[in-house]
Design an enzyme around this catalytic site. Structure first.
Site, PDB file in Angstrom:
ATOM      1  N   ASP A   1       0.823  -1.209   0.000  1.00  0.00           N
ATOM      2  CA  ASP A   1       0.000   0.000   0.000  1.00  0.00           C
ATOM      3  C   ASP A   1       0.859   1.262   0.000  1.00  0.00           C
ATOM      4  O   ASP A   1       1.978   1.269   0.532  1.00  0.00           O
ATOM      5  CB  ASP A   1      -0.913  -0.014   1.247  1.00  0.00           C
ATOM      6  CG  ASP A   1      -2.042   1.002   1.114  1.00  0.00           C
ATOM      7  OD1 ASP A   1      -2.314   1.472   0.003  1.00  0.00           O
ATOM      8  OD2 ASP A   1      -2.632   1.337   2.155  1.00  0.00           O
ATOM      9  N   GLY A   2       0.335   2.320  -0.597  1.00  0.00           N
ATOM     10  CA  GLY A   2       0.983   3.635  -0.516  1.00  0.00           C
ATOM     11  C   GLY A   2       1.625   4.107  -1.802  1.00  0.00           C
ATOM     12  O   GLY A   2       2.320   5.121  -1.817  1.00  0.00           O
TER      13      GLY A   2
ATOM     14  N   HIS B   1       2.770   3.315  -8.911  1.00  0.00           N
ATOM     15  CA  HIS B   1       2.600   1.884  -9.231  1.00  0.00           C
ATOM     16  C   HIS B   1       3.812   1.368 -10.006  1.00  0.00           C
ATOM     17  O   HIS B   1       4.306   0.275  -9.747  1.00  0.00           O
ATOM     18  CB  HIS B   1       1.326   1.662 -10.050  1.00  0.00           C
ATOM     19  CG  HIS B   1       0.074   1.999  -9.300  1.00  0.00           C
ATOM     20  ND1 HIS B   1      -0.135   1.627  -7.996  1.00  0.00           N
ATOM     21  CD2 HIS B   1      -1.039   2.685  -9.676  1.00  0.00           C
ATOM     22  CE1 HIS B   1      -1.324   2.057  -7.601  1.00  0.00           C
ATOM     23  NE2 HIS B   1      -1.887   2.707  -8.596  1.00  0.00           N
TER      24      HIS B   1
ATOM     25  N   SER C   1     -10.622  -6.959  -5.459  1.00  0.00           N
ATOM     26  CA  SER C   1     -11.903  -6.962  -6.193  1.00  0.00           C
ATOM     27  C   SER C   1     -12.470  -5.542  -6.244  1.00  0.00           C
ATOM     28  O   SER C   1     -13.187  -5.174  -7.163  1.00  0.00           O
ATOM     29  CB  SER C   1     -12.930  -7.867  -5.505  1.00  0.00           C
ATOM     30  OG  SER C   1     -12.331  -8.935  -4.828  1.00  0.00           O
TER      31      SER C   1
ATOM     32  N   LEU D   1      10.381 -21.330  -4.270  1.00  0.00           N
ATOM     33  CA  LEU D   1       9.457 -20.337  -3.705  1.00  0.00           C
ATOM     34  C   LEU D   1       8.191 -20.337  -4.545  1.00  0.00           C
ATOM     35  O   LEU D   1       8.262 -20.438  -5.767  1.00  0.00           O
ATOM     36  CB  LEU D   1      10.110 -18.941  -3.782  1.00  0.00           C
ATOM     37  CG  LEU D   1       9.218 -17.727  -3.493  1.00  0.00           C
ATOM     38  CD1 LEU D   1       8.891 -17.651  -1.988  1.00  0.00           C
ATOM     39  CD2 LEU D   1       9.892 -16.420  -3.912  1.00  0.00           C
TER      40      LEU D   1
END
Ligand code: FPP
Length: 246
Positions: A21-22, A38, A67, A132
């Protein structure tokens, strides 16, 4: 003690989930438009994957698109889709070379065909990798996951494949998006908000929660290490008393 020695001395969470976030606020602080944030966030995604790989985290689940994110301005949604497409195109070979299995969790039916094809190809290419598992949650919602699991169980009961009496937490887990992975040990959220935002609701029942003020594009391997160190200071009791677990 250097970074690697410190990490050897700690126990590594097997499954780490991150709410990235952020991005928008990071960009705004720099006088740029939200989508700049982004784009910058991709670097932090790479740093997280690199840390997880180097330190033996077995599953890393990143919340890339909820969503509810469809409600953002169309231009921002478009840039996010373009970024997923671009990253899938440019990074999958590297992930494969590093023995990383890539999985997209969420309802991909709303994505365009080209993106869905890229996703399926990347998943098929990396399907047997086992250093991973990188789960990218895209058009994902925790409640959606639970509803889906419930529908799947009902269908199995109706078709006679499953006896209702056999449904327990383990069977339920097997019907969620993260069926094959251990429950989340550590959930990290960047950006200074203290909420779960409909991320992995079922899977975080006993996760340790770690919130930091840094915006996602500033998240790097040192931030990840701090989160792991904080995780190691927690006493995980799973409902028992501290005397029982110490
Ligand atoms: C939240 O920040 C971030 C997102 C909704 C998108 C995360 C996407 C990336 C990091 C891009 C690439 C990812 C992958 C996996 C290829 P926000 O926009 O909600 O920030 P704000 O709270 O400051 O508005």
């Amino acid at each position: 003690m250097n970074l690697s020695e410190q990490l050897v001395a700690t126990s590594m969470p097997q499954h780490v989930a991150i709410i990235m976030d952020g991005n928008g606020r990071w960009a705004k602080k720099k006088g740029k438009i939200r989508t700049f944030g982004h784009r910058a966030g991709v670097k932090a995604v790479k740093a997280s994957v690199s840390f997880a790989l180097k330190n033996g985290v077995k599953a890393l689940t990143l919340f890339a698109f909820s969503s509810e994110n469809w409600n953002r301005p169309a231009e921002e949604v478009g840039v996010l889709m373009e970024l997923f497409n671009m990253v899938l195109g440019s990074e999958v070979k590297k992930l494969h070379k590093n023995n990383v299995r890539l999985k997209i969790i969420g309802d991909t039916s709303r994505f365009d065909k080209k993106l869905v094809n890229r996703i399926r190809e990347a998943e098929a290419l990396t399907a047997t990798n086992d250093s991973l598992v990188l789960n990218i949650a895209a058009n994902y919602g925790g409640r959606w996951d639970i509803v889906n699991a419930t529908k799947s169980l009902i269908a199995q009961v109706q078709s006679g494949q499953l006896d209702m009496a056999d449904i327990d937490e383990e069977v339920f887990t097997q019907n969620t998006c993260t069926a094959d992975f251990p429950a989340v040990d550590l959930l990290i959220r960047t950006g200074g908000e203290y909420r779960i935002s409909n991320f992995l609701l079922w899977q975080i029942a006993y996760a340790e929660l770690y919130f930091i003020e840094e915006f996602w594009p500033d998240f790097d391997e040192a931030c990840f290490q701090l989160a792991v160190s904080a995780f190691n200071e927690r006493q995980r009791r799973f409902g028992k008393t501290s005397e029982q677990v110490s």
